[in-house]
Design a protein around this motif. Structure first.
Motif, mmCIF file in Angstrom:
data_model
loop_
_atom_site.group_PDB
_atom_site.id
_atom_site.type_symbol
_atom_site.label_atom_id
_atom_site.label_comp_id
_atom_site.label_asym_id
_atom_site.label_seq_id
_atom_site.Cartn_x
_atom_site.Cartn_y
_atom_site.Cartn_z
ATOM 1 N N LEU A 248 0.828 -1.198 0.000
ATOM 2 C CA LEU A 248 0.000 0.000 0.000
ATOM 3 C C LEU A 248 0.866 1.252 0.000
ATOM 4 N N ARG A 418 -6.671 -0.509 13.366
ATOM 5 C CA ARG A 418 -7.908 -0.412 12.591
ATOM 6 C C ARG A 418 -8.411 1.027 12.552
ATOM 7 N N ARG A 422 -8.317 3.144 9.167
ATOM 8 C CA ARG A 422 -9.648 3.504 8.699
ATOM 9 C C ARG A 422 -9.755 5.007 8.542
ATOM 10 N N PHE A 425 -7.782 6.324 5.569
ATOM 11 C CA PHE A 425 -8.394 6.094 4.262
ATOM 12 C C PHE A 425 -9.676 6.892 4.092
ATOM 13 N N VAL A 426 -10.439 7.008 5.158
ATOM 14 C CA VAL A 426 -11.646 7.832 5.072
ATOM 15 C C VAL A 426 -11.245 9.270 4.753
ATOM 16 N N ALA A 429 -10.289 9.546 1.145
ATOM 17 C CA ALA A 429 -11.470 9.525 0.285
ATOM 18 C C ALA A 429 -12.171 10.880 0.329
ATOM 19 N N ASN A 432 -10.336 13.365 -1.729
ATOM 20 C CA ASN A 432 -10.572 13.139 -3.150
ATOM 21 C C ASN A 432 -11.920 13.704 -3.569
ATOM 22 N N VAL A 433 -12.927 13.463 -2.739
ATOM 23 C CA VAL A 433 -14.255 13.985 -3.048
ATOM 24 C C VAL A 433 -14.199 15.509 -3.131
ATOM 25 N N PHE B 251 -6.078 -4.334 -1.329
ATOM 26 C CA PHE B 251 -7.169 -4.360 -0.347
ATOM 27 C C PHE B 251 -7.802 -5.743 -0.290
ATOM 28 N N MET B 261 -12.183 -6.021 9.631
ATOM 29 C CA MET B 261 -11.927 -5.043 8.572
ATOM 30 C C MET B 261 -12.208 -5.611 7.184
ATOM 31 N N TRP B 429 -15.475 7.984 -4.972
ATOM 32 C CA TRP B 429 -14.806 8.207 -3.703
ATOM 33 C C TRP B 429 -15.775 8.280 -2.536
ATOM 34 N N ASN B 430 -16.986 8.737 -2.792
ATOM 35 C CA ASN B 430 -17.988 8.680 -1.721
ATOM 36 C C ASN B 430 -18.312 7.240 -1.375
ATOM 37 N N ALA B 432 -16.320 4.717 -1.866
ATOM 38 C CA ALA B 432 -15.139 4.164 -1.195
ATOM 39 C C ALA B 432 -15.112 4.608 0.264
ATOM 40 N N LYS B 433 -15.443 5.889 0.462
ATOM 41 C CA LYS B 433 -15.424 6.421 1.828
ATOM 42 C C LYS B 433 -16.377 5.634 2.719
ATOM 43 N N PHE B 436 -14.775 2.405 3.494
ATOM 44 C CA PHE B 436 -13.680 2.588 4.443
ATOM 45 C C PHE B 436 -14.218 2.791 5.854
ATOM 46 N N SER B 437 -15.315 3.540 5.991
ATOM 47 C CA SER B 437 -15.790 3.779 7.355
ATOM 48 C C SER B 437 -16.366 2.521 7.980
ATOM 49 N N LYS B 438 -16.593 1.507 7.134
ATOM 50 C CA LYS B 438 -17.041 0.241 7.723
ATOM 51 C C LYS B 438 -15.880 -0.678 8.056
ATOM 52 N N MET B 439 -14.674 -0.210 7.765
ATOM 53 C CA MET B 439 -13.493 -1.034 8.036
ATOM 54 C C MET B 439 -13.377 -1.393 9.509
#
Lengths: 463, 439
Positions: A248, A418, A422, A425-426, A429, A432-433, B251, B261, B429-430, B432-433, B436-439
């Motif tokens: 990664l 975690r 998390r 990455f959030v 993201a 990026n948005v 991933f 995760m 990306w939304n 993906a976000k 990710f928040s469910k990771m």
């Protein structure tokens, strides 16, 4: 130290039960600390872009950064690292960082502290913690300066990235149930520079450290015989995790590289449209407009690249280092077990020897001397065996403690990992948005300007 | 000829083909991008399209086997379509070289018109993923669209649309080539040397044409630069998107070793894959934009050709006028006996004595004839020149308006493309976000 702390002590055989399992609803109870301001969710800690003390990284603003998923206790210590400054002496030039602490813990003499520390001091602290707790997981420090890609040691970006990493390091220590009550940690946070220097010298001597290392090497060479299954699983996990996180890290760095190259090309587009507009009459305005839009998108792309470099990459990198830490921790645990196994074997051998030797010579000597030398020998053996038994008990205790410490810290580490990954990455993201939203707005404004133009002239039908 | 104010332009509707659905910017099926003036008599009668492309093999001029592509031109009477019946269109196959022949014919026959350009013969300004191979299906498809566009442009031109050769190109498969050659247009073509010579030596070209030529140079230069830069940027953007595909892979692998995760990672990985894949469509649309720019890159050439032709006609006029002047001067010298300018005749007469009155009389007579002819020629060429300037300028004005309109539309569609790309990015990306928040 606040009340219901996680119980990781040796005597509890079932330490993992002390950690609450469902902590998803835990948030800070604000009524308990009315002097803490609540800021709206912002990027104070991760966004310090300037070099000076005006950054809002006060302990108070950190309250929003942490999800208290694992500790039922409220956070009572807040640490920040900021304000890097350069120091020049006759021998060297180095950077110090301001470390500010705000705490309500009783073992601290006051509630606020401010000291200056350099990278070496952080290294010292980490070493001390690892020594004292060989099978607990210490969060990694940013690496020493490495000549890689022309990064200067006093380059602003490098210093800022390091500052953020040092900040994260101290906070991880502060959040750790065991480390945060370490005396070394307290001294690190509170002692004046002179005090710290003299305290550093008091550590276990170099020779004794060498002695430990030799023993460790010997045990490592011998290898562990009966590693419990769960630790083998841990090792397999760490191997795989390490590979993934390294991948990664590489992928993200590659993305940054590609985006930078894209940016280089894109930077030439705007000026070309602008040049074109100079030859045109009717088209001059839309062309200039497009040139402006492309330039603005360039700026957004530039910021996007910087964000990735400043936020995601350092976190991934830290977890690459974490993987190495985990491997080292597992190795140390193995060594402790190997040491215990070695001692067990040695004791068994000794006992066997005693039993076989006890029959020999007894009759021959008994007649010659008053007290049988065999007795003397037996006495001596008994003493040796007792010593070995004591040693073995200590080794057994050490092993049990090490295993339990590792098991519970492992669970803890996984939760923290975690959370960290998390949110990294959030965050990525979200950025990026936001990037795409900004570019979208740029082009929509262009369309809008063309629309109002066109509809005014009755030229084009946009439906 | 030309209306005072151009009638409203309507996007041309391609004929129903097997893949074709709605007429909208969003259709994946590539369609022509010109705005067609429905006012020409030809387009009132028939619908034209280049419906398909096919590979053929055959023997070429030197009797060697070659593979080439042919394009199906379909024409259909306008009324039939609007009546609701769908008769089979008339069709014939043409290859690229025949299109070239048609265009060359038009260039020679209508030098005062800005003749629409053909799509490029070979793929240029490509970025690495795009093939430069003429046989590549994507290239062939884009060329099909370009050829259709060319035909529609010609068909919508007030003057070109009524050309007979053009009409038979669309309707007569066999013998068309012979018909073209029979017009003898090749003989009328100006040699390049002649044209170049004129460019250098013309003294008084119309200022407007000189400016237009300069504009054509600038347009060509700046569009070339833009296409180059754009191609490089497209290459890089492709790289950025595709590398994200690696996130998907890692991933997915990582999710295999995680418990809580795992799900979040796995689904986020899928979105990363989708993100990486989305660049293909994005860049395909951008190629469409590039094609619009290319058309005007080539149009710039056509514009300059008209200006060069003007220089040539002007030059020929100047030459004729110059010739006339010199002849008149000679007459004067002969009549008055004075030699004002240096001439071989003057020298020889000095050396060898004056000619006899009979000789002089004969010469004078000849000169008079030549002068008469010369004056006729000058009149003729002057008229030609004026006529050329008039017609050419009308068409140049028409072209300017068309160019301004089309390029503005192209810029707008570029903006729309960017917006669409941004919206896709936001969506991915939304998503993906959320994962990710469910990771």
């Amino acid at each position: 130290m606040s009340g219901s702390v996680v119980d990781n002590t040796v005597s509890s055989g079932n330490s993992s039960a002390a950690i609450p399992t469902d902590v998803s609803g835990q948030i800070l109870d604000l009524d308990e600390d009315d002097d803490l301001e609540v800021f709206s969710k912002d990027t104070t800690l991760t966004d310090g872009s300037s070099f000076n003390a005006s950054m809002q990284t006060s302990p108070a603003s950190m309250i929003n950064q942490y999800k208290f998923e694992e500790d039922a206790d409220t956070k009572d210590i807040f640490v920040t690292v900021d304000n890097p400054e350069s120091h020049v002496t006759a021998i060297e030039t180095y950077i110090t960082y301001r470390v500010m602490t705000k705490t309500t813990r009783s073992e601290f003499d006051s509630s606020e502290f401010e000291v200056r520390r350099r990278y070496q001091d952080f290294l010292w602290l980490k070493g001390r913690l690892e020594e004292a707790h060989p099978t607990l997981i210490v969060h990694p420090l940013p690496e020493k300066f490495v000549v890689k890609g022309m990064v200067e040691r006093f380059n602003e970006d490098f210093i800022e990235t390091r500052r953020r990493a040092l900040h994260r390091f101290l906070n991880k220590i502060a959040e750790h149930p065991i480390f945060s009550s370490s005396e070394d940690f307290k001294i690190f946070l509170t002692a004046a520079s002179g005090e710290l220097t003299s305290h550093k010298k008091q550590g276990p001597g170099f020779l004794s450290r060498m002695g430990d290392t030799v023993k460790a090497v010997a045990a490592a060479v011998r290898g562990v015989r009966n590693r419990p299954q769960e630790f083998t699983e841990m090792q397999e996990y760490v191997e795989a995790f390490s590979q993934k996180i390294i991948s990664l890290d590489k992928v993200t760095q590659r993305i940054v590289r590609e985006q930078k190259e894209y940016l280089e090309e894109l930077k030439e587009c705007g000026p070309t449209y602008a040049l074109w507009s100079q030859s045109e009459e009717e088209l001059a305005e839309p062309l200039k407009n497009v040139a402006g839009c492309v330039d603005r998108c360039c700026k957004e792309t530039e910021e996007q690249v910087k964000n990735l470099s400043d936020h995601l990459i350092p976190v991934l990198h830290e977890y690459v280092l974490c993987a190495d830490t985990l491997k080292a921790v597992l190795r140390r645990r193995d060594n402790i077990q190997a040491d215990f196994e070695a001692k067990t074997e040695a004791l068994a051998t000794k006992k066997a020897n005693r039993d076989t030797e006890s029959k020999v010579l007894s009759l021959a000597w008994a007649s010659l001397v008053g007290r049988s030398p065999e007795e003397v020998k037996q006495q001596k053996l008994k003493g040796e065996i007792k010593e070995m038994r004591d040693d073995l008990d200590k080794a057994e205790d050490r092993l049990e403690w090490a295993n339990n410490a590792l098991k519970s810290d492992w669970t803890r580490w996984q939760k923290v990992m975690r959370t960290d990954l998390r949110s990294a990455f959030v965050d990525t993201a979200e950025r990026n948005v936001s990037y795409y939203e900004k570019c979208l707005a740029v082009w929509e404004s262009f369309l809008h300007s063309q629309r109002t133009d066109a509809e005014g002239n009755g030229k084009v039908d946009f439906s | 000829k030309q209306d005072a104010s151009p009638p409203p332009r309507v996007p041309c509707k391609p004929m129903p083909t097997k893949n074709n659905l709605l007429d909208s910017r969003q259709t994946k099926e590539k369609r022509s991008f010109c705005m067609v003036e429905k006012g020409t008599s030809l387009l009132k009668k028939m619908e034209i399209s280049v419906a398909e492309a096919e590979k053929r093999t055959g023997k070429n001029a030197v009797n060697m086997q070659e593979t080439y592509t042919v394009y199906l031109i379909e024409t259909r009477p306008v009324d039939a379509a609007s009546e609701g019946t769908n008769p089979v269109p008339d069709s014939l196959w043409r290859r690229y070289s025949e299109f070239e022949l048609l265009r060359n014919y038009l260039l020679v026959t209508y030098p005062f018109l800005v003749v629409p350009p053909l799509p490029e013969k070979r793929a240029e300004f490509v970025w690495h993923k795009l093939s430069a191979d003429n046989m590549d299906p994507d290239f062939v498809e884009r060329r099909r669209v370009g050829l259709e566009n060319f035909l529609l442009r010609v068909a919508s031109h007030p003057d070109l649309s009524s050309d007979k050769i053009f009409y038979s190109f669309l309707t007569e498969e066999n013998g068309w080539k012979e018909t073209v050659f029979e017009t003898g247009f090749q003989a009328k073509a100006d040699s390049r040397l002649k044209a170049l010579n004129a460019t250098f030596r013309v003294k008084n070209p119309d200022k407007r044409f000189a400016e237009m030529k300069h504009y054509g140079d600038e347009l060509q230069s700046v569009i070339s630069q833009l296409l180059r830069v754009r191609a490089r940027a497209a290459d890089r953007l492709y790289g950025v998107y595709k590398v994200h595909g690696n996130y998907g892979r890692v991933f997915s692998e990582w999710s295999a070793i995680e418990k809580e995760m795992g799900d979040g990672l796995q689904s986020a990985g899928h979105h990363m894959d989708a993100y990486a894949a989305s660049v293909d469509d994005i860049l395909e649309e951008e190629e469409h934009y590039a094609d619009q720019l290319k058309e005007y890159l080539f149009y710039a050439d056509a514009l300059r050709a008209v200006c060069r032709k003007h220089e040539l006609t002007q030059y020929e006029l100047e030459m004729a006028a110059q010739d006339l002047t010199s002849k008149k001067q000679q007459r004067e010298e002969l009549a008055t006996g004075t030699i004002r300018t240096f001439s071989l005749k003057g020298v020889t007469s000095k050396l060898f004595g004056q000619e006899t009155p009979e000789q002089r009389e004969a010469k004078l007579k000849m000169l008079e004839t030549q002068i008469e002819e010369g004056e006729e020629l000058v009149k003729e060429r002057n008229a030609e020149c004026e006529e050329f300037v008039k017609s050419a300028w009308v068409d140049i004005e028409r072209f300017k308006e068309q160019k301004d309109h089309d390029l503005r539309e192209a810029l707008i569609s570029y903006a729309i493309m960017q917006i669409s790309m941004c919206k896709k990015g936001i969506q991915v990306w939304n998503n993906a976000k959320e994962c990710f928040s469910k990771m």
